[in-house]
Design a protein around this motif. Structure first.
Motif, PDB file in Angstrom:
ATOM      1  N   TYR A 149       0.830  -1.166  -0.044  1.00 48.27           N
ATOM      2  CA  TYR A 149      -0.071  -0.133   0.085  1.00 48.27           C
ATOM      3  C   TYR A 149       1.051   1.160   0.103  1.00 48.27           C
ATOM      4  O   TYR A 149       1.657   1.498   0.758  1.00 48.27           O
ATOM      5  CB  TYR A 149      -0.765   0.081   1.390  1.00 48.27           C
ATOM      6  N   LEU A 150       0.867   2.034  -0.919  1.00 54.00           N
ATOM      7  CA  LEU A 150       1.617   3.238  -1.187  1.00 54.00           C
ATOM      8  C   LEU A 150       1.026   4.183  -0.725  1.00 54.00           C
ATOM      9  O   LEU A 150      -0.182   4.152  -0.507  1.00 54.00           O
ATOM     10  CB  LEU A 150       2.080   3.124  -2.829  1.00 54.00           C
ATOM     11  N   SER A 151       1.763   5.412  -0.596  1.00 53.21           N
ATOM     12  CA  SER A 151       1.113   6.711  -0.064  1.00 53.21           C
ATOM     13  C   SER A 151       0.879   7.650  -1.318  1.00 53.21           C
ATOM     14  O   SER A 151       1.760   8.021  -2.227  1.00 53.21           O
ATOM     15  CB  SER A 151       2.159   7.295   0.891  1.00 53.21           C
ATOM     16  N   GLU A 152      -0.329   8.376  -0.918  1.00 46.92           N
ATOM     17  CA  GLU A 152      -0.473   9.531  -2.036  1.00 46.92           C
ATOM     18  C   GLU A 152       0.178  10.759  -1.760  1.00 46.92           C
ATOM     19  O   GLU A 152       0.436  11.583  -2.438  1.00 46.92           O
ATOM     20  CB  GLU A 152      -2.099   9.727  -1.809  1.00 46.92           C
ATOM     21  N   LYS A 153       0.647  10.894  -0.373  1.00 48.42           N
ATOM     22  CA  LYS A 153       1.355  12.026  -0.098  1.00 48.42           C
ATOM     23  C   LYS A 153       2.650  11.602   0.748  1.00 48.42           C
ATOM     24  O   LYS A 153       2.848  11.566   1.913  1.00 48.42           O
ATOM     25  CB  LYS A 153       0.675  12.997   1.028  1.00 48.42           C
ATOM     26  N   PRO A 154       3.666  10.736   0.040  1.00 48.70           N
ATOM     27  CA  PRO A 154       4.682  10.137   0.631  1.00 48.70           C
ATOM     28  C   PRO A 154       5.542  11.157   1.400  1.00 48.70           C
ATOM     29  O   PRO A 154       5.796  12.204   0.998  1.00 48.70           O
ATOM     30  CB  PRO A 154       5.611   9.513  -0.496  1.00 48.70           C
ATOM     31  N   THR A 155       6.093  10.589   2.314  1.00 48.96           N
ATOM     32  CA  THR A 155       7.322  11.416   3.315  1.00 48.96           C
ATOM     33  C   THR A 155       8.749  10.720   2.846  1.00 48.96           C
ATOM     34  O   THR A 155       9.547  11.432   3.166  1.00 48.96           O
ATOM     35  CB  THR A 155       7.040  11.011   4.739  1.00 48.96           C
ATOM     36  N   HIS A 156       8.495   9.739   2.054  1.00 47.35           N
ATOM     37  CA  HIS A 156       9.871   8.939   1.612  1.00 47.35           C
ATOM     38  C   HIS A 156       9.599   8.302   0.176  1.00 47.35           C
ATOM     39  O   HIS A 156       8.487   7.759   0.085  1.00 47.35           O
ATOM     40  CB  HIS A 156      10.339   8.125   2.634  1.00 47.35           C
ATOM     41  N   ARG A 157      10.611   8.378  -0.790  1.00 47.95           N
ATOM     42  CA  ARG A 157      10.230   7.605  -1.797  1.00 47.95           C
ATOM     43  C   ARG A 157      11.666   6.671  -2.114  1.00 47.95           C
ATOM     44  O   ARG A 157      12.692   7.143  -1.699  1.00 47.95           O
ATOM     45  CB  ARG A 157      10.538   8.672  -3.279  1.00 47.95           C
ATOM     46  N   THR A 158      11.382   5.375  -2.739  1.00 47.44           N
ATOM     47  CA  THR A 158      12.488   4.861  -3.032  1.00 47.44           C
ATOM     48  C   THR A 158      12.281   3.749  -4.329  1.00 47.44           C
ATOM     49  O   THR A 158      11.016   3.694  -4.563  1.00 47.44           O
ATOM     50  CB  THR A 158      12.667   3.530  -1.756  1.00 47.44           C
ATOM     51  N   LYS A 159      13.395   3.670  -5.130  1.00 39.25           N
ATOM     52  CA  LYS A 159      13.305   2.939  -6.105  1.00 39.25           C
ATOM     53  C   LYS A 159      13.577   1.384  -5.805  1.00 39.25           C
ATOM     54  O   LYS A 159      13.435   0.760  -6.813  1.00 39.25           O
ATOM     55  CB  LYS A 159      14.312   3.525  -7.198  1.00 39.25           C
ATOM     56  N   THR A 160      14.012   0.909  -4.897  1.00 42.83           N
ATOM     57  CA  THR A 160      14.200  -0.341  -4.524  1.00 42.83           C
ATOM     58  C   THR A 160      13.710  -0.778  -3.023  1.00 42.83           C
ATOM     59  O   THR A 160      13.678   0.002  -2.249  1.00 42.83           O
ATOM     60  CB  THR A 160      15.680  -0.817  -4.686  1.00 42.83           C
ATOM     61  N   LEU A 161      13.117  -1.994  -3.000  1.00 45.61           N
ATOM     62  CA  LEU A 161      12.600  -2.583  -1.635  1.00 45.61           C
ATOM     63  C   LEU A 161      13.230  -3.796  -1.619  1.00 45.61           C
ATOM     64  O   LEU A 161      13.474  -4.565  -2.606  1.00 45.61           O
ATOM     65  CB  LEU A 161      11.375  -2.617  -1.734  1.00 45.61           C
ATOM     66  N   ASN A 186       4.322   6.462   7.126  1.00 51.51           N
ATOM     67  CA  ASN A 186       4.074   5.833   8.065  1.00 51.51           C
ATOM     68  C   ASN A 186       2.748   4.907   7.929  1.00 51.51           C
ATOM     69  O   ASN A 186       2.556   4.072   8.861  1.00 51.51           O
ATOM     70  CB  ASN A 186       4.006   6.394   9.473  1.00 51.51           C
ATOM     71  N   SER A 187       1.706   5.232   7.045  1.00 52.38           N
ATOM     72  CA  SER A 187       0.616   4.497   7.142  1.00 52.38           C
ATOM     73  C   SER A 187       0.994   3.407   5.887  1.00 52.38           C
ATOM     74  O   SER A 187      -0.034   2.360   5.637  1.00 52.38           O
ATOM     75  CB  SER A 187      -0.605   5.306   6.352  1.00 52.38           C
ATOM     76  N   SER A 188       2.012   3.158   5.298  1.00 49.67           N
ATOM     77  CA  SER A 188       2.279   2.013   3.950  1.00 49.67           C
ATOM     78  C   SER A 188       2.211   0.764   4.883  1.00 49.67           C
ATOM     79  O   SER A 188       2.957   0.466   6.022  1.00 49.67           O
ATOM     80  CB  SER A 188       3.669   2.540   3.506  1.00 49.67           C
ATOM     81  N   GLU A 189       1.892  -0.314   4.238  1.00 55.27           N
ATOM     82  CA  GLU A 189       1.883  -1.542   4.831  1.00 55.27           C
ATOM     83  C   GLU A 189       1.848  -2.535   3.521  1.00 55.27           C
ATOM     84  O   GLU A 189       1.832  -2.257   2.126  1.00 55.27           O
ATOM     85  CB  GLU A 189       0.268  -1.818   5.201  1.00 55.27           C
TER      86      GLU A 189
END
Length: 104
Positions: free
Chosen positions: A45-57, A88-91
């Motif tokens: 679950y991604l965020s519509e208003k992210p506090t962080h972005r990443t290109k890899t997980l 912080n709401s990403s799951e």
């Protein structure tokens, strides 16, 4: 932590590189077991208003007791765009037997 660094998937603080929490509403009806050559599916679950972005997980499989295993795979976001938006709401979901179940 750089946005290009792999982030672990499954725990509470994606900004600090912690694991994303698992959405408890996605527990499968039966344990998903993988045999060689078969596939399991999970969603983030991604965020519509992210506090962080990443290109890899980093993605880790869990054992029967829910603990992480030693191995993991690094997943790269699509090349177009600015990466996956997390907050912080990403799951993540539990592993499922089909893509459709993972996306519900």
């Amino acid at each position: 932590m750089s946005g290009d660094q792999p982030q672990d998937v499954q725990g509470p603080d994606p900004v600090a590189g912690k694991n994303l929490p698992v959405n408890k509403d996605t527990v499968p009806q039966a344990v998903v077991e993988l045999t060689p050559g078969h596939t399991a599916y999970a969603a983030i679950y991604l965020s519509e208003k992210p506090t962080h972005r990443t290109k890899t997980l980093n993605v880790t499989l869990a054992d029967r007791s829910g603990g992480g295993t030693d191995g993991h795979v690094t997943v790269t976001a699509p090349a177009s765009g600015s990466g996956l938006g997390l907050d912080n709401s990403s799951e993540v979901t539990y592993w499922q037997v089909s893509e459709e179940l993972a996306l519900q």
